[in-house]
Each structure stands twice: as C-alpha cells, then as structure tokens.
Design an enzyme around this catalytic site. Structure first.
Site, PDB file in Angstrom:
ATOM      1  N   TYR A 400       1.073  -1.173   0.032  1.00 39.28           N
ATOM      2  CA  TYR A 400       0.020  -0.114  -0.011  1.00 39.28           C
ATOM      3  C   TYR A 400       0.811   1.367  -0.253  1.00 39.28           C
ATOM      4  O   TYR A 400       0.347   2.593   0.445  1.00 39.28           O
ATOM      5  CB  TYR A 400      -1.180   0.079   1.135  1.00 39.28           C
ATOM      6  CG  TYR A 400      -2.299  -0.560   0.850  1.00 39.28           C
ATOM      7  CD1 TYR A 400      -3.330   0.336   0.025  1.00 39.28           C
ATOM      8  CD2 TYR A 400      -2.664  -1.904   1.442  1.00 39.28           C
ATOM      9  CE1 TYR A 400      -4.501  -0.408  -0.325  1.00 39.28           C
ATOM     10  CE2 TYR A 400      -3.820  -2.467   1.015  1.00 39.28           C
ATOM     11  CZ  TYR A 400      -4.674  -1.594   0.361  1.00 39.28           C
ATOM     12  OH  TYR A 400      -6.009  -2.133  -0.290  1.00 39.28           O
ATOM     13  N   HIS A 403       2.502   6.173  -3.173  1.00 40.19           N
ATOM     14  CA  HIS A 403       2.398   7.712  -3.019  1.00 40.19           C
ATOM     15  C   HIS A 403       2.265   8.279  -4.783  1.00 40.19           C
ATOM     16  O   HIS A 403       1.829   9.721  -4.718  1.00 40.19           O
ATOM     17  CB  HIS A 403       3.577   8.265  -2.413  1.00 40.19           C
ATOM     18  CG  HIS A 403       3.633   7.958  -0.861  1.00 40.19           C
ATOM     19  ND1 HIS A 403       4.456   7.090  -0.447  1.00 40.19           N
ATOM     20  CD2 HIS A 403       2.815   8.398  -0.011  1.00 40.19           C
ATOM     21  CE1 HIS A 403       4.092   7.093   0.906  1.00 40.19           C
ATOM     22  NE2 HIS A 403       3.368   7.654   1.146  1.00 40.19           N
TER      23      HIS A 403
END
Length: 626
Positions: A400, A403
């Site tokens: 995860y 960015h």
C-alpha cells in the site's frame, strides 16, 4: 468454446495430478483432498495462463483457489518471536459485547488483545524468509539513487479512470489501518549521495523505523518485528482514535455526536497534531474526508435518537460508530476497489466479498440465504481467523505504498460555475496550511475539484516531487521515496522476485519480462547492475505489466486478495455480530442503502450536478457548466 474446454481440461488434469499426490487413504478427509487438489489446480492454471486472461466466470473460480492457497500458506503469527509482555487489556465490561473499544481490544472475546493497538504486525511470508538484510547489503542499490533515477516524476502521468478523491480516500483508510509510530531519531541510516545531488546535507540521514517496544535487544538474529500504534481492525479509528486521549478530543458527549466546528469543519488542534506526529501526513484530502464522515456519524446519531429516544450518549455513540465504520468498509470494498481494479472478474469478485455471488439484488430481496461467504458474502458469515490470530501485516503495509497517486499540482474550482478559485501545489495544501484552505475554499468546492481531477498512475517516474523534498513542520527534510525503499528493506519484506515466489507466482526472469517499457528496462538494468533479483518490491510493483483495467500490479493484488477479505472475516462486527440485534435494523438499513455518492449528497447537495450520471464516486465526475 474450444478455448474454454481446453482451459477446463488443463484445470482437470492439474486437479487429478494434485489429488493423486495427496493420496486417497482413509486418514485424509475427502473434502480436504478435494479442496487441496482444487487449490493446486487453480494455482497451476494461474501460473500457466493468468487468472486475468480467462473468461470472467473461470477467472473468478481461479481467484477462489488463489485465495484459499494464500489463506493456508501466507498467514504467519509474529507474537511468539522474542515474546514479551503484551499491552495491558482493560477489565471485561458488558459494553464490550456490542461495541467497538477505543483500543481494539475484545473484538475477539476469547483473545481480547487480538488486533489491539500496540500489538505486532503479522507476516504474509514465512518467518525465516522475513529477514533484514545485513548492513553491508541493505543500502544496495542506494535508495536515494533509486528515488532520483526511477521514481522522479518527469511528467505527470494521470490515472484517467479515477479522480483525486480516490487518492485521498486511500490515505484516509491507511490512517485507520496502520502506523509504525514516530521514527527513531538516534543512529539514522546514512545514505551516500552523488556529487550532483542537490540534497542539502551529506550524507542524507534517514530515520530508522521505531523499535518494537515488546522486544528485547538481545535477539537481533530473529526476524524483525514492529507494532501497530493503531488498531488492526477496520474500525474507522482515523476519526474515532486508537487512544482514549484521541477519543476524548473527538467526542462532544452530547447525543453521541463527534465535535465539529460551527462552519461544519473538523478542527484538529495544532498542538495535538504535533504530539501525534500527524502533521507531516496531514493535508486537505484527509481534512475533507475526516469532516465528511464526522458529519455522517452525527447524521446517524440523529436518526438513531429519533428511533430510540431513551438511549444514552454512549448508546448513540457506540451504535453510530459501528454503522459508520461498516459503511466505510462497504464503500471501500464495493466502490473504491472496483474503481481502481476495473477488470470484469473483480467487478463481480469484490462485490461478492460483501454480498456473495448471489448478488446484491438477491440479498435485498431475500436477505442472507446461506452461511457461505462465497455465495452470500462475508458480512453476516461465521468469524474465521484461518488458523492464525488476526493482525495486519508488514507485507500489507508495503504493497500500500502508493504515493504516486498524489498529484503535485491542484486547480481548485467552484462547484457553482467551474471557475478557478486557486491554483496550489501539494505543499500549499498540506500540514498547517490545510485548515486555511478548507476554510477559504469550502468543502463543496474542494470535493468538486478533487472529483473532476485525476490522480497519478502507479508507475515508475511518477512519484510526487513534493514528497521527494518535503520539509516537515519540525523542520526535518525527507525524501519519502528513499524512505519507502528503506522501510521495506529494514522490515525484512523480501525483494520483488523473492516476494513473488513466496506468493506462489513465477519470478521475473529478466528486466524485459518485468516491464514492457524498453526505456525502463535499461534504467532498471543500470540501477540494479543487471541483477533482476535485487529489484526492490515497490519498484517491481510500479514497473510490472498490469492486468487489463488494473490500477496497481497483480503482485500487490495477491496480498489484497488475502487481506481484504481477512479484515472482514476475522472481525466479529462484520461476521457473527453483523446483525440487527447488535447494529439495530435502522443501522443495517443505513449501511445497505447508502453509497459514497449518497453520503456526499446528504451533506453537500450542491454536488448533485457534478455527480449526475456518475455510477462510482471515485470515477471522474461531470464538469458543471460555466
């Protein structure tokens, strides 16, 4: 049709071979033999052809087998590694039977510390393969070189099927799911820099991840461990908190409601943000979604108070939190996920996580027809930890790291006529600046501006420049790209090819097999000195060829397949206690009848023209007429 029969034939042969290997003696249950053979066959089909290249019905069947295999072989408990005294658990309280606790204790009544704030992250790879590399290798290749040469955003590459609200939503979710806490300031990693690097200090200092407070320092040869400062549960702790201090700040103690300003904006006191170490990650996107779901909590309280006028403040708060957290989980499962994973099988599969293959329509007409999570969805099924105490995992955190979704530049427009109000960069809408922008521009205009704009694509050369030279409110400058690389290494998350093998996938045999971009192939070869096995996990995920309709890699998706359903299946408030008795029928109806769009329109009806005709609120909205 012949292709279908060929594929099915391959699956049948693989199943037969697998079943023969398991043996057919009376010591093995026939059902276990069949399931094991099925899972093995589906894995063989996946590696030979790829689940995403199959017809949708068969692709779904293969995904079931993949998930079964991951549940059996990719869940590992770290609590026994250098065991230490666990965080204290509050004394039992009758309220805990039907309400979420602030620290996540008592979700599992038999193991009350399971998933609580302050407990360790688990792993999705065998513990003996979750080893930190030696100091001599952990800095190779140089993380700053990787950040500059492979991540730097040359030209913004948009994800055209999504809007920026989808990027903000993901960070809103991760703040609920996990945090390693404040980094260690002592003994930072020292990163050598090239002569032409403009970084203001030499060498670059990267703070180390916070040491595990549950672990002594006499077992450095054991796999690295760390604790989650948030609750591991999907309980909306980003607005309710994982500490009593945070919860006390948020609650109004009147009618179950949360505090909200007279202008209907959430306000985090600056000193509180500094104390939490949250300012560095705070920006307008988090302020918007925090405000939205605080308003939603308060709207739920109004509905419950009308239905149950004798309820106390705690009664209203507890039930509103349950309902709001479940609605957030539903939105993420059936809306955000299907927006970023546009493959036809996933459109069915992720909705099936919530309603089952029987479909939402059948659920709405007839209710839950079976305890099976496959046919009727996970919510309302039987709680299952799949043999391992529930936690989020270090590998889940690593995949995860997304960015690139964050744009560097933002055009803020009026929802009334689409006129430009302000043009700002990320730095100007983050940290202490975020509150000023919320007040000046207003929620409806900000939501509209995010709804019509695209986030960045999750690829190489698309990392936000603002995050590669970001000055935190405490004055420390960071390159988040370098930090992302170092975090996965120091936490013992395997590099890309090893990671794939441990998830039962074929490794990339060459840079050409990893990426279909010839320029990237040469860049990767140069930076990693021709060694494909040295490619970092995050870099491989960004370089990888994507399945049709996917916004992130198939490798990352394997962790998602496993952990997305686990976050529901292990939580009693999504399984055995997902009932009208616990939530009330009013609460169950609220969850069933609402979507991200209805939440937005309830609190900001001016958005209606922009959302008209939009099926998924995380897809691009309509531009309003000037």
């Amino acid at each position: 049709m012949n292709k279908w029969f060929g594929i099915l034939g391959l699956a049948g042969v693989a199943a037969a071979v697998a079943l023969k290997r398991t043996g057919s003696g009376a010591s093995r249950a026939p059902k276990a033999d069949f399931v094991g053979a099925f899972n093995t066959a589906m894995g063989a089909v996946d590696r030979r052809i790829g689940w995403d290249k199959l017809p949708t019905p068969l692709g779904l069947v293969v995904l079931i087998g993949i998930r079964n295999t991951l549940r059996k072989h990719n869940l590992y408990d770290t609590s026994a590694i250098v065991p230490a005294e666990q965080p204290p658990v509050p004394a039992p309280n009758a309220r805990y039977l039907t309400a979420r606790t602030v620290d996540g204790t008592y979700n599992d009544l038999d193991q009350p510390s399971m998933g609580a704030a302050g407990t360790r992250f688990g792993r999705n790879v065998p513990l003996d393969r979750a080893r930190r590399e030696p100091e001599s290798a952990i800095m190779t290749p140089n993380p700053r070189t990787i950040s500059r040469e492979l991540l730097t955003r040359d030209t913004f590459q948009p994800a055209t099927t999504l809007n920026v609200l989808a990027a903000a939503w993901l960070q809103f979710q991760t703040r609920d799911w996990f945090s390693h806490g404040k980094s260690e300031r002592e003994n930072p990693w020292q990163v050598p820099l090239q002569d032409d690097d403009p970084w203001p200090e030499r060498p670059m200092h990267l703070q180390r991840v916070r040491r595990d407070p549950l672990r002594g320092h006499d077992a450095d040869d054991a796999p690295p461990t760390s604790v989650n400062t948030e609750t591991h549960w999907w309980d909306a702790s980003q607005i309710y908190g994982s500490t009593q201090q945070f919860q006390n700040m948020m609650r109004s103690r009147t009618d179950g409601k949360l505090n909200i300003g007279p202008d209907r904006l959430v306000r985090m006191p600056p000193e509180f943000l500094v104390e939490l170490g949250s300012v560095a990650g705070w920006w307008v996107g988090l302020g918007m979604l925090g405000t939205l779901f605080i308003l939603e909590h308060n709207a739920i309280c109004d509905r419950l108070r009308a239905e149950y006028p004798s309820w106390t403040d705690d009664d209203l708060y507890d039930h509103a939190r349950l309902i709001n957290a479940a609605l957030i989980a539903k939105i993420h499962t059936v809306e955000w996920t299907t927006a970023i994973l546009g493959h036809p099988a996933l459109q069915i599969g992720m909705r099936a996580n919530w309603w089952g293959l029987a479909s939402e329509r059948v659920y709405n007409l007839l209710g839950r027809l079976s305890p099976s999570e496959v046919f009727c969805g996970i919510p309302g099924s039987v709680t299952c930890h799949h043999g391992v105490p529930y936690t989020l995992t270090e590998e889940f955190v690593s995949v995860y790291r997304m960015h690139p979704l964050i744009p560097d530049d933002y055009v803020l427009r009026s929802v009334a006529d689409d006129t430009v109000l302000q043009e700002l960069n990320f730095t100007e809408i983050s940290g202490f600046n975020a509150q000023n922008i919320l007040e000046q521009v207003g929620m409806a205009n900000l939501l509209y501006s995010f709804g019509i704009a695209h986030p960045g694509a999750l690829t190489l050369h698309n990392y936000p420049r603002a995050l590669q030279m970001f000055e935190r409110p405490d004055g420390i400058k960071i390159d988040l790209g370098s930090i992302d690389i170092m975090r996965t290494r120091e936490l013992g998350v395997p590099r890309y090819n090893e990671f794939r093998k441990l998830l039962h996938l074929n490794p990339a045999r060459s840079f050409e097999e990893l990426s279909d971009n010839p320029v990237w192939q040469e860049e990767l070869r140069r930076v990693y000195e021709g060694d494909i096995d040295k490619v970092d996990l995050m870099i491989g995920l960004y370089a990888e060829k994507l399945p049709k309709g996917f916004g992130f890699s198939d490798t990352a998706f394997r962790i998602f397949v496993l952990m997305a359903s686990r976050r529901l299946a292990s939580d009693r408030f999504f399984t055995t206690d997902y009932t009208p008795l616990v939530y009330t029928q009013t609460g169950m109806d609220w969850i069933d009848k609402n979507t991200m769009s209805t939440v937005l329109l309830r609190h900001y009806p001016h958005l209606r023209p922009a959302l008209r005709g939009v099926k998924n609120a995380f897809a691009p909205w309509s531009r309003v007429s000037a």
